[in-house]
Design an enzyme around this catalytic site. Structure first.
Site, PDB file in Angstrom:
ATOM      1  N   GLY A  48       0.790  -1.240   0.000  1.00 29.09           N
ATOM      2  CA  GLY A  48       0.000   0.000   0.000  1.00 29.09           C
ATOM      3  C   GLY A  48       0.818   1.285   0.000  1.00 29.09           C
ATOM      4  O   GLY A  48       0.330   2.335  -0.383  1.00 29.09           O
ATOM      5  N   ASP A  60      -4.670   1.826  11.157  1.00 27.73           N
ATOM      6  CA  ASP A  60      -6.078   1.575  11.480  1.00 27.73           C
ATOM      7  C   ASP A  60      -6.158   1.202  12.967  1.00 27.73           C
ATOM      8  O   ASP A  60      -6.136   2.087  13.828  1.00 27.73           O
ATOM      9  CB  ASP A  60      -6.550   0.465  10.531  1.00 27.73           C
TER      10      ASP A  60
HETATM   11  P1  5GP Z   1      -3.915  -2.059  11.369  1.00 25.35           P
HETATM   12  O1  5GP Z   1      -3.003  -3.142  11.862  1.00 25.35           O
HETATM   13  O2  5GP Z   1      -3.487  -0.678  11.766  1.00 25.35           O
HETATM   14  O3  5GP Z   1      -5.337  -2.346  11.793  1.00 25.35           O
HETATM   15  O4  5GP Z   1      -3.984  -2.219   9.806  1.00 25.35           O
HETATM   16  C1  5GP Z   1      -3.211  -1.552   8.912  1.00 25.35           C
HETATM   17  C2  5GP Z   1      -3.399  -2.179   7.538  1.00 25.35           C
HETATM   18  O5  5GP Z   1      -4.774  -2.507   7.282  1.00 25.35           O
HETATM   19  C3  5GP Z   1      -3.038  -1.186   6.458  1.00 25.35           C
HETATM   20  O6  5GP Z   1      -1.649  -1.230   6.174  1.00 25.35           O
HETATM   21  C4  5GP Z   1      -3.903  -1.649   5.303  1.00 25.35           C
HETATM   22  O7  5GP Z   1      -3.262  -2.699   4.605  1.00 25.35           O
HETATM   23  C5  5GP Z   1      -5.142  -2.203   5.961  1.00 25.35           C
HETATM   24  N1  5GP Z   1      -6.242  -1.210   5.968  1.00 25.35           N
HETATM   25  C6  5GP Z   1      -6.720  -0.539   7.038  1.00 25.35           C
HETATM   26  N2  5GP Z   1      -7.726   0.279   6.677  1.00 25.35           N
HETATM   27  C7  5GP Z   1      -7.880   0.125   5.334  1.00 25.35           C
HETATM   28  C8  5GP Z   1      -8.769   0.717   4.373  1.00 25.35           C
HETATM   29  O8  5GP Z   1      -9.627   1.565   4.652  1.00 25.35           O
HETATM   30  N3  5GP Z   1      -8.619   0.315   3.088  1.00 25.35           N
HETATM   31  C9  5GP Z   1      -7.702  -0.607   2.695  1.00 25.35           C
HETATM   32  N4  5GP Z   1      -7.647  -0.930   1.408  1.00 25.35           N
HETATM   33  N5  5GP Z   1      -6.844  -1.195   3.588  1.00 25.35           N
HETATM   34  C10 5GP Z   1      -6.939  -0.820   4.892  1.00 25.35           C
END
Ligand code: 5GP
Length: 191
Positions: free
Chosen positions: A42, A97
């Site tokens: 990403g 996130d």
């Molecule tokens: P975390 O561990 O912070 O929950 O997740 C981070 C990862 O989740 C990001 O690097 C991404 O790959 C994915 N992610 C979180 N939110 C989104 C979103 O709204 N759209 C997409 N496509 N991926 C997301």
């Protein structure tokens, strides 16, 4: 249909904010040679634009993570080529996130005797955070909608959109991804 997808950050908003982030990094890391370490996949458009907005003798590298389950366990599937010990490392993330992935990555990198560690994330989904993780630089704070474009995918697609879109109705995308493709790419996809 058009209510299902909303362009939330335009191409020009992205360009403006990324040039500000680059100027901040240039100022904060003056005299140092940081490693800008992108987290695949990403990060790709953001990493490419951010490094060109940063006027330092920096190095660019990437790594790729695999996530297990939903509790934040990650392993490094493809590691950085540059040795990180003794370096100022700047993690470049698309979006934070829950914060679980970044927390695990920071822990793994801290074990490598880096001189300093900071993170720049293009997007901060702050309302969804479940672990408090340091985020030194961020582009935009966003809500909890699912986002697409500018590196962010849905089933591997739409990373190549030049702006960021929020999916207000995920079922609409799942049922008819071609309709979204037509909206954003302008012409029906023929196979
Ligand atoms: P975390 O561990 O912070 O929950 O997740 C981070 C990862 O989740 C990001 O690097 C991404 O790959 C994915 N992610 C979180 N939110 C989104 C979103 O709204 N759209 C997409 N496509 N991926 C997301």
């Amino acid at each position: 249909m058009n209510d299902a997808f909303v362009e939330v950050v335009t191409e020009s908003d992205l360009a403006r904010r990324i040039s500000q982030l680059g100027a901040e990094l240039t100022e904060d890391y003056r005299g140092r040679e940081p490693v800008m370490l992108g987290v695949l996949m990403g990060c790709l458009p953001f990493l490419a634009d951010l490094v060109r907005a940063t006027d330092l003798e920096l190095e660019v590298d990437v790594l790729s993570l695999t996530r297990f389950g939903h509790d934040g366990r990650v392993s490094i599937m493809l590691d950085a080529a540059v040795p990180l010990a003794g370096r100022d490392v700047i993690i470049v993330e698309d979006i934070v996130d829950t914060g679980l992935t970044l927390t695990a990555l920071r822990r793994a990198l801290e074990l490598r005797d880096v001189t300093s560690l900071a993170t720049v994330a293009l997007l901060d989904k702050a309302p969804r955070r479940i672990v408090d993780v340091p985020l030194e630089y961020r582009g935009f704070e966003v809500g909890d909608e699912f986002l697409l474009g500018y590196g962010l995918d849905w089933e591997g697609k739409f990373r190549n959109l030049r702006s960021l879109w929020a999916v207000m109705d995920l079922a609409a995308l799942t049922q008819d991804p071609a309709a979204f493709a037509e909206l954003v790419f302008g012409a029906p996809i023929t196979r």
